[in-house]
Design a protein around this motif. Structure first.
Motif, PDB file in Angstrom:
ATOM      1  N   VAL A 160       0.852  -1.198   0.000  1.00 21.24           N
ATOM      2  CA  VAL A 160       0.000   0.000   0.000  1.00 21.24           C
ATOM      3  C   VAL A 160       0.884   1.242   0.000  1.00 21.24           C
ATOM      4  CG1 VAL A 160      -1.743   1.307   1.255  1.00 21.24           C
ATOM      5  CG2 VAL A 160      -1.893  -1.194   1.180  1.00 21.24           C
ATOM      6  N   VAL A 161       0.566   2.171  -0.884  1.00 18.71           N
ATOM      7  CA  VAL A 161       1.317   3.427  -0.994  1.00 18.71           C
ATOM      8  C   VAL A 161       0.315   4.558  -1.204  1.00 18.71           C
ATOM      9  CG1 VAL A 161       3.113   4.702  -2.226  1.00 18.71           C
ATOM     10  CG2 VAL A 161       3.252   2.209  -2.083  1.00 18.71           C
ATOM     11  N   MET A 162       0.501   5.656  -0.492  1.00 17.26           N
ATOM     12  CA  MET A 162      -0.344   6.834  -0.714  1.00 17.26           C
ATOM     13  C   MET A 162      -0.145   7.335  -2.146  1.00 17.26           C
ATOM     14  SD  MET A 162      -1.971   7.782   2.199  1.00 17.26           S
ATOM     15  CE  MET A 162      -2.082   9.546   2.385  1.00 17.26           C
ATOM     16  N   LYS A 168       6.115   8.735  -6.861  1.00 21.66           N
ATOM     17  CA  LYS A 168       6.188   8.260  -8.247  1.00 21.66           C
ATOM     18  C   LYS A 168       7.306   7.242  -8.433  1.00 21.66           C
ATOM     19  CE  LYS A 168       6.801   9.947 -12.994  1.00 21.66           C
ATOM     20  NZ  LYS A 168       7.005  11.165 -13.839  1.00 21.66           N
ATOM     21  N   ASP A 169       8.489   7.560  -7.941  1.00 19.68           N
ATOM     22  CA  ASP A 169       9.632   6.654  -8.103  1.00 19.68           C
ATOM     23  C   ASP A 169       9.485   5.395  -7.257  1.00 19.68           C
ATOM     24  OD1 ASP A 169      10.784   8.403  -9.896  1.00 19.68           O
ATOM     25  OD2 ASP A 169      12.084   9.355  -8.400  1.00 19.68           O
ATOM     26  N   LEU A 170       8.928   5.548  -6.058  1.00 23.02           N
ATOM     27  CA  LEU A 170       8.719   4.399  -5.179  1.00 23.02           C
ATOM     28  C   LEU A 170       7.764   3.401  -5.826  1.00 23.02           C
ATOM     29  CD1 LEU A 170       8.924   2.885  -2.464  1.00 23.02           C
ATOM     30  CD2 LEU A 170       7.108   4.379  -1.587  1.00 23.02           C
ATOM     31  N   ILE A 171       6.667   3.897  -6.360  1.00 23.42           N
ATOM     32  CA  ILE A 171       5.693   3.019  -7.009  1.00 23.42           C
ATOM     33  C   ILE A 171       6.313   2.324  -8.217  1.00 23.42           C
ATOM     34  CG2 ILE A 171       3.548   3.035  -8.349  1.00 23.42           C
ATOM     35  CD1 ILE A 171       2.523   5.202  -6.430  1.00 23.42           C
ATOM     36  N   LYS A 180       2.586  -6.073  -6.315  1.00 23.84           N
ATOM     37  CA  LYS A 180       1.380  -5.310  -6.604  1.00 23.84           C
ATOM     38  C   LYS A 180       1.362  -4.040  -5.755  1.00 23.84           C
ATOM     39  CE  LYS A 180      -1.295  -9.556  -7.384  1.00 23.84           C
ATOM     40  NZ  LYS A 180      -0.157 -10.485  -7.111  1.00 23.84           N
ATOM     41  N   VAL A 181       0.990  -2.940  -6.352  1.00 21.58           N
ATOM     42  CA  VAL A 181       0.828  -1.680  -5.629  1.00 21.58           C
ATOM     43  C   VAL A 181      -0.662  -1.403  -5.462  1.00 21.58           C
ATOM     44  CG1 VAL A 181       1.167   0.820  -5.674  1.00 21.58           C
ATOM     45  CG2 VAL A 181       2.997  -0.708  -6.439  1.00 21.58           C
ATOM     46  N   MET A 206       4.398   1.367   2.594  1.00 25.20           N
ATOM     47  CA  MET A 206       5.608   2.147   2.366  1.00 25.20           C
ATOM     48  C   MET A 206       5.241   3.577   2.008  1.00 25.20           C
ATOM     49  SD  MET A 206       8.042  -0.323   0.011  1.00 25.20           S
ATOM     50  CE  MET A 206       8.548  -1.968   0.539  1.00 25.20           C
ATOM     51  N   GLY A 207       6.130   4.515   2.335  1.00 26.27           N
ATOM     52  CA  GLY A 207       5.971   5.881   1.879  1.00 26.27           C
ATOM     53  C   GLY A 207       5.654   6.879   2.965  1.00 26.27           C
TER      54      GLY A 207
END
Length: 333
Positions: A160-162, A168-171, A180-181, A206-207
């Motif tokens: 899970v990412v906000m 952008k780079d993390l995803i 999977k994001v 993460m994030g």
């Protein structure tokens, strides 16, 4: 902290959830936040305790707030510190989307991290990965470790990412590993806690999100035995949010120093963010979510769905409550 106090803390989040839920779907996020704040403040005021808000909401976005340093409770009884977010996911509530809830963490005096309403880089993972994944690692490294710990292939992992420009780079990196994001627009507390329970389909958070929610998540994950780390974000260039348009890196560092935080880049473990001997997390759904349902209004009652996690007796209690209206004639199961 005792069981009686925990029951009252449950009622605090229930009342905040009901107050916000009355405005669900009306597009009025600030009004929903204000309603939750006032309901939480009112119910806290009836508790026999010397309560204090040590990390709150509203300082960053100029919304109604239970402000840092505010004293709550009767002024008699045990000392209790609170980290609060009366309406987590105000946009979710305003748009009647999944995942909005009223949440708080509580501990004995001095048992919760005291910081301004800044941002925080976070890493949450299941108990099996506790102390093995690390926020200092790259996402790629942590996914490999998580895969080994959970005995799942990387392409079976969901992170899970906000959904923010700063991620952008993390995803891109997470997807590049094959994982999977699951982007979320708001409300990362529920996502962090979901990592602590098997069967939710959420394996990692993460994030960067808000710091108060980080402390609240840490309290829950400490009680669940899950992994949580947080690092304060004070540079507007990293936060990449319009809310910090008038903030400066130097000004934010000064604010941290004024609160006694001199090691501004420190990485905090869950037991440092929620260090008290007794720590309690309480959350009540405003809208339906992954862990519990939202408020349901019926002719003769109001129904709430909540979760209380406590180190006091090592429990996670899922609670459905029927709040009977005055003059009710019949209550359906």
């Amino acid at each position: 902290m005792n069981q009686t106090l925990i029951q009252e803390i449950l009622e605090v989040v229930e009342q905040a959830a009901i107050a916000s839920a009355k405005l669900t779907g009306l597009g009025q996020k600030d009004e929903a936040d204000a309603a939750a704040v006032e309901a939480m403040r009112l119910r806290m005021g009836k508790i026999e305790m010397k309560g204090k808000i040590v990390i709150g909401e509203g300082e960053r976005d100029e919304a109604p707030m239970l402000y840092i340093g505010e004293e709550v409770g009767s002024g008699r009884g045990p000392g209790v510190d609170f980290a609060v977010d009366p309406c987590e996911g105000t946009n979710l509530c305003a748009n009647n989307q999944r995942g909005s809830m009223a949440v708080l963490a509580a501990s004995d005096t001095g048992g919760l991290f005291n910081a301004p309403d800044f941002y925080m880089n976070k890493l949450a993972a299941p108990p099996a990965a506790k102390g093995k994944v690390d926020i200092r690692n790259s996402a790629t490294e942590n996914l490999k470790i998580l895969s080994d710990c959970l005995d799942l292939s990387i392409d079976e992992l969901t992170v899970v990412v906000m959904d923010r420009t700063r991620h952008k780079d993390l995803i891109k990196e997470i997807r590049g590993c094959g994982a999977k994001v699951q982007p979320i627009s708001d409300g990362d507390v529920q996502a962090a806690i979901a990592c602590g329970f098997a069967g939710t389909g959420t394996h990692c958070l993460m994030g960067i999100g808000a710091a108060p929610e980080g402390v609240i998540s840490a309290a829950a994950m400490r009680a669940l035995g899950g992994h949580f780390q947080g690092q304060l974000v004070y540079d507007p260039a990293i936060a990449q949010t319009s809310e910090w348009a008038d903030y400066t890196k130097e000004g934010n560092i000064k604010r941290l120093n004024e609160m006694g935080i001199t090691d501004i880049d420190k990485i905090y473990e869950a037991n440092e963010l929620a260090s008290g001997e007794n720590v309690v997390f309480a959350g009540s759904g405003i809208t339906d979510g992954l862990l519990f349902d939202g408020v349901k209004f019926e002719r003769d009652c109001v129904r709430t769905s909540s979760l209380v996690i406590s180190t006091l007796d090592s429990t996670a209690r899922f609670t459905n409550t029927v709040h009977i209206k005055d003059g009710a004639k019949s209550i359906s199961l």
